[in-house]
Design a protein around this motif. Structure first.
Motif, short mmCIF file in Angstrom:
data_model
loop_
_atom_site.label_atom_id
_atom_site.label_comp_id
_atom_site.label_asym_id
_atom_site.label_seq_id
_atom_site.Cartn_x
_atom_site.Cartn_y
_atom_site.Cartn_z
N VAL A 28 0.84 -1.20 0.00
CA VAL A 28 0.00 0.00 0.00
C VAL A 28 0.87 1.25 0.00
CG1 VAL A 28 -1.64 1.32 1.40
CG2 VAL A 28 -1.99 -1.12 1.05
N ASN A 29 1.92 1.25 0.81
CA ASN A 29 2.83 2.39 0.87
C ASN A 29 3.49 2.62 -0.49
OD1 ASN A 29 4.45 4.46 1.76
ND2 ASN A 29 5.96 3.14 2.72
N GLY A 31 2.31 1.73 -3.43
CA GLY A 31 1.27 2.21 -4.34
C GLY A 31 0.98 3.68 -4.14
N ILE A 32 0.85 4.10 -2.90
CA ILE A 32 0.60 5.50 -2.60
C ILE A 32 1.80 6.35 -3.03
CG2 ILE A 32 0.32 7.16 -0.71
CD1 ILE A 32 -1.36 5.01 0.72
N SER A 33 3.00 5.86 -2.76
CA SER A 33 4.21 6.59 -3.12
C SER A 33 4.32 6.78 -4.63
CB SER A 33 5.43 5.84 -2.58
OG SER A 33 6.61 6.50 -2.96
N HIS A 34 4.08 5.71 -5.39
CA HIS A 34 4.14 5.81 -6.86
C HIS A 34 3.05 6.75 -7.38
CE1 HIS A 34 7.36 3.08 -7.83
NE2 HIS A 34 6.87 2.16 -7.01
N THR A 35 1.86 6.66 -6.81
CA THR A 35 0.77 7.54 -7.24
C THR A 35 1.12 9.00 -6.95
OG1 THR A 35 -0.85 5.80 -6.78
CG2 THR A 35 -1.69 8.04 -6.95
N ALA A 36 1.69 9.23 -5.79
CA ALA A 36 2.08 10.60 -5.42
C ALA A 36 3.18 11.11 -6.35
CB ALA A 36 2.54 10.66 -3.97
N SER A 39 1.65 11.86 -9.70
CA SER A 39 0.85 13.08 -9.60
C SER A 39 1.76 14.31 -9.55
CB SER A 39 -0.02 13.02 -8.35
OG SER A 39 -0.71 14.23 -8.16
#
Length: 108
Positions: A28-29, A31-36, A39
């Protein structure tokens, strides 16, 4: 609560559960990091494009301002010439009026 079976699980089961929770949290971390990052990259590219457009606009504005400055200087030079001519005409008119007044007095 039995020390050999906390929460009713074997120690191996607890290790597996904690490992699974750790793997899921890491996933999850990531995924959030790559999305951030994606973005932020998109926003940075958009910002870069906006800055480039702003620079182009500022170049155009500077060109217009330079043109306006040149026009104003030209207008000021023309106005100065017109004022000088007007002053000369005023002086000539005053001399003519003086000449006419003295001529009238002499004729009377």
């Amino acid at each position: 609560m039995d020390m050999h079976h906390p929460f009713g699980f074997e120690w191996g089961d607890l290790v597996a559960i904690f490992t699974l929770v750790g793997v899921v949290a890491t996933y999850v971390n990531l995924g959030i990091s790559h999305t951030a990052k994606d973005s932020n990259r998109a926003e940075f590219e958009q910002l870069t494009d906006s800055i480039a457009q702003l620079n182009e606009t500022m170049v155009k504005v500077n060109m217009v301002l330079d043109s306006l400055k040149a026009d104003r200087e030209s207008t000021n030079r023309r106005l100065d010439k017109i004022e000088a001519t007007s002053d000369r005409h005023d002086i000539q008119l005053a001399r003519i009026e003086e000449h006419v007044m003295t001529t009238r007095k002499d004729n009377q």
